[in-house]
Design a protein around this motif. Structure first.
Motif, short mmCIF file in Angstrom:
data_model
loop_
_atom_site.label_atom_id
_atom_site.label_comp_id
_atom_site.label_asym_id
_atom_site.label_seq_id
_atom_site.Cartn_x
_atom_site.Cartn_y
_atom_site.Cartn_z
N THR A 287 -1.40 -45.56 -10.15
CA THR A 287 -2.45 -45.69 -11.16
C THR A 287 -3.17 -44.36 -11.29
O THR A 287 -2.91 -43.42 -10.54
CB THR A 287 -3.44 -46.80 -10.78
OG1 THR A 287 -4.09 -46.45 -9.56
CG2 THR A 287 -2.74 -48.14 -10.61
N ASN A 288 -4.06 -44.33 -12.23
CA ASN A 288 -4.83 -43.11 -12.46
C ASN A 288 -6.30 -43.42 -12.27
O ASN A 288 -7.08 -43.49 -13.22
CB ASN A 288 -4.56 -42.59 -13.89
CG ASN A 288 -5.19 -41.22 -14.10
OD1 ASN A 288 -5.47 -40.50 -13.14
ND2 ASN A 288 -5.42 -40.87 -15.37
N PRO A 289 -6.71 -43.60 -10.98
CA PRO A 289 -8.12 -43.97 -10.73
C PRO A 289 -9.02 -42.77 -10.96
O PRO A 289 -8.59 -41.61 -10.90
CB PRO A 289 -8.12 -44.40 -9.26
CG PRO A 289 -7.00 -43.63 -8.65
CD PRO A 289 -5.94 -43.50 -9.70
N SER A 290 -10.27 -43.09 -11.19
CA SER A 290 -11.26 -42.01 -11.32
C SER A 290 -11.53 -41.39 -9.95
O SER A 290 -11.04 -41.86 -8.91
CB SER A 290 -12.55 -42.59 -11.92
OG SER A 290 -13.11 -43.54 -11.02
N GLU B 169 -11.60 -41.93 -4.12
CA GLU B 169 -12.25 -41.74 -2.82
C GLU B 169 -12.39 -43.07 -2.09
O GLU B 169 -12.14 -43.16 -0.88
CB GLU B 169 -13.64 -41.13 -3.03
CG GLU B 169 -14.42 -40.89 -1.76
CD GLU B 169 -13.77 -39.86 -0.86
OE1 GLU B 169 -14.06 -39.87 0.36
OE2 GLU B 169 -12.97 -39.04 -1.36
N SER B 170 -12.74 -44.12 -2.84
CA SER B 170 -12.86 -45.44 -2.21
C SER B 170 -11.51 -45.92 -1.70
O SER B 170 -11.39 -46.49 -0.61
CB SER B 170 -13.44 -46.45 -3.20
OG SER B 170 -14.76 -46.08 -3.58
N LEU B 171 -10.46 -45.68 -2.48
CA LEU B 171 -9.12 -46.10 -2.05
C LEU B 171 -8.68 -45.34 -0.79
O LEU B 171 -8.04 -45.90 0.10
CB LEU B 171 -8.12 -45.89 -3.19
CG LEU B 171 -8.25 -46.85 -4.37
CD1 LEU B 171 -7.34 -46.44 -5.53
CD2 LEU B 171 -7.94 -48.28 -3.93
#
Length: 531
Positions: A329-332, A337-339
């Motif tokens: 995926t393309n998280p922000s 950082e949370s992942l």
């Protein structure tokens, strides 16, 4: 002091008291009987003297030469060879006069004058018959003279130190003397400073006998009792020690068995001696307690193992999904950082679960060991080579030193121990870590040491470092991800090798961890067998 020695001392002291009491009682009774026999003998001797005084012509004023010429003294010595005899004629005084004159209600001056008069008569009428020197006669004190006169039977017994005739100068012998006062028939006296009343007069007679035989007998008895006392104490001490050992043997067996039981062998039990006493009851109670502890430990291990197994699946799923989201995926930036935090913490939780599983296996004795020959220095060199990148990343240096000692062990498990110790040193901020190998105990053991120059550990923490989940916050930061189980796992592995592990540390000078292991069954190696 052990219970065995305390019982031995108690029994020996009790017997010593009883033996001493018996010895003292026997000596007192024996001395009393001997003195009583001597007093009875003196009474018999006095009656014989009383009958023979007239026959022996013991007049008061004859000189010793005259009595010798008449054969008086030789005859007296023949008749009384073991006695000391002395006669004093009181002349004008009779006993009733003395009793009245020496009564307690009489004026002191009158009593003193009467005593002085008696003393004068005694001096001039004294006849030392036999067994006593003329220069050292029997002389009563004033109190003894009063007691003699006022005694119901007219007799008293006194002890005197006497110089026997013809003895060496300074030789004194203890005597027991029967002193009597009574009326006796004597020869008329032809010359005297005062008129003496013939043919009878009141006479003070002294019949004494030496106390030396009694003293010698008592001394011999004391020596015999002392010998018996010491022999009895020695035999009783040895016997009490042996009997106490026999009585405490079941208790000692129970103690030895209890000392060998730990968390790894809670299934063992202490022997129950069939003695029917408190020791058997104690052993039964200990076995019941061990049964309860075993059940409790087993439930704890089963819970830890089951919980760890059940946690592995969801933690693995969490870690997998976090990795998938980061890759596909393309998280922000904030989401990424949370992942990454989720991925890191799940990995940390996975390591914790693995550690708990290993501890559970170690506690249950199910830790599998694959033993094979290991060369200590080569083994440490391989571990240092493996950890070199980690040390370099922290600007630290890893070195090895010591002798190459072959021993038997599980290389994978021991590698885990050394890696854990080196990792702890690097986490503490050590810049130099040295892995050393030295033979110990005459070549029967090998010591693997990890020495660092870190900040060190305060002494109050050293005894608890091998407790589970215990960490020293000053030198081992939680930011490094440690759970406080590494040293517990290391100790379990070392215990499984029948070795021991301990730390030596001082704040500011660094820490050294020693792992000492038995050599085990190692075959003989030739030079070409060594890599």
């Amino acid at each position: 002091m052990t219970l065995r020695w305390r019982l031995t001392l108690l029994y020996t002291a009790l017997l010593a008291f009883l033996l001493g009491l018996v010895a003292v009682a026997a000596l007192v009774l024996m001395n009393r009987n001997l003195i009583g026999t001597l007093d009875a003998t003196l009474g018999d001797e006095y009656r014989a003297v009383e009958k023979l005084i007239g026959q022996l012509a013991l007049t008061s004023m004859k000189t010793g030469a005259e009595r010798d010429a008449e054969g008086v003294i030789p005859r007296a010595r023949y008749l009384f060879p073991n006695d000391a005899i002395q006669i004093e004629n009181l002349g004008v005084y009779d006993r009733q006069t003395l009793i009245d004159g020496l009564a307690a209600n009489q004026p002191g001056a009158r009593r003193a004058a009467l005593i002085q008069g008696v003393r004068t008569i005694q001096k001039y009428s004294r006849t030392t018959v036999t067994g006593i020197s003329d220069q050292h006669p029997f002389i009563l004190t004033d109190d003894e003279l009063v007691n003699l006169v006022q005694s119901p039977g007219g007799r008293i017994i006194v002890n005197r130190t006497v110089k026997p005739p013809y003895s060496k100068a300074g030789t004194l012998v203890p005597y027991r003397v029967l002193v009597t006062i009574g009326e006796m028939q004597l020869e008329p006296v032809s010359a005297a400073p005062i008129d003496l009343k013939p043919p009878s007069s009141y006479v003070i007679s002294y019949v004494g006998r030496s106390l030396q035989p009694i003293q010698q007998t008592m001394t011999s008895l004391q020596r015999v009792f002392l010998l018996l006392f010491l022999s009895g104490l020695l035999l009783s001490g040895v016997g009490a020690y042996f009997l106490a050992g026999q009585a405490l043997r079941p208790l000692r067996q129970v103690r030895q068995a209890a000392e060998g039981i730990s968390g790894q062998n809670l299934g063992e039990r202490v022997p129950e001696p069939q003695t029917g006493d408190e020791v058997q009851a104690l052993a039964a109670s200990l076995n019941a307690m061990l049964g309860r502890l075993e059940a409790s430990f087993e439930a704890q291990r089963r819970f830890t193992s089951d919980a760890s197994h059940e946690l592995r699946t969801p933690v693995t799923a969490i870690q997998g999904h976090a990795s998938y989201l980061l890759r596909r995926t393309n998280p922000s930036g904030q989401q990424a950082e949370s992942l990454r935090i989720i991925q890191s913490e799940s990995e940390r939780l996975t390591n914790l679960i693995a550690s708990l599983l290993q501890l559970a296996r170690s506690d249950s004795g199910a830790l599998q060991m694959t033993l094979q020959p290991i060369f200590s220095l080569m083994f440490l060199t391989d571990v240092a080579r493996e950890l070199e990148p980690l040390a370099t990343a922290q600007d630290s240096t890893l070195t090895t030193s010591g002798q190459d000692v072959p021993f038997e062990g599980d290389p994978d498990r021991l590698r885990q121990v050394i890696i854990n110790l080196v990792g702890n040193a690097l986490k503490a901020g050590a810049k130099t870590v040295t892995l050393a190998s030295t033979p110990q105990e005459g070549g029967q053991e090998v010591r693997l040491s990890v020495c660092d120059d870190g900040p060190g550990i305060p002494p109050e923490h050293l005894e608890r470092l091998f407790d589970r989940f215990y960490r020293v916050e000053d030198s081992r930061s939680r930011d490094q991800g440690g759970a406080g189980l590494g040293l517990s796992i290391a100790k379990g592995i070392v215990d499984a090798h029948h070795g021991r592990i301990w730390l030596e540390s001082e704040p500011g000078t660094g820490t050294t961890v020693h792992v000492q292991l038995p050599i085990g069954n190692i075959p003989e190696f030739d030079d070409e067998d060594v890599p």
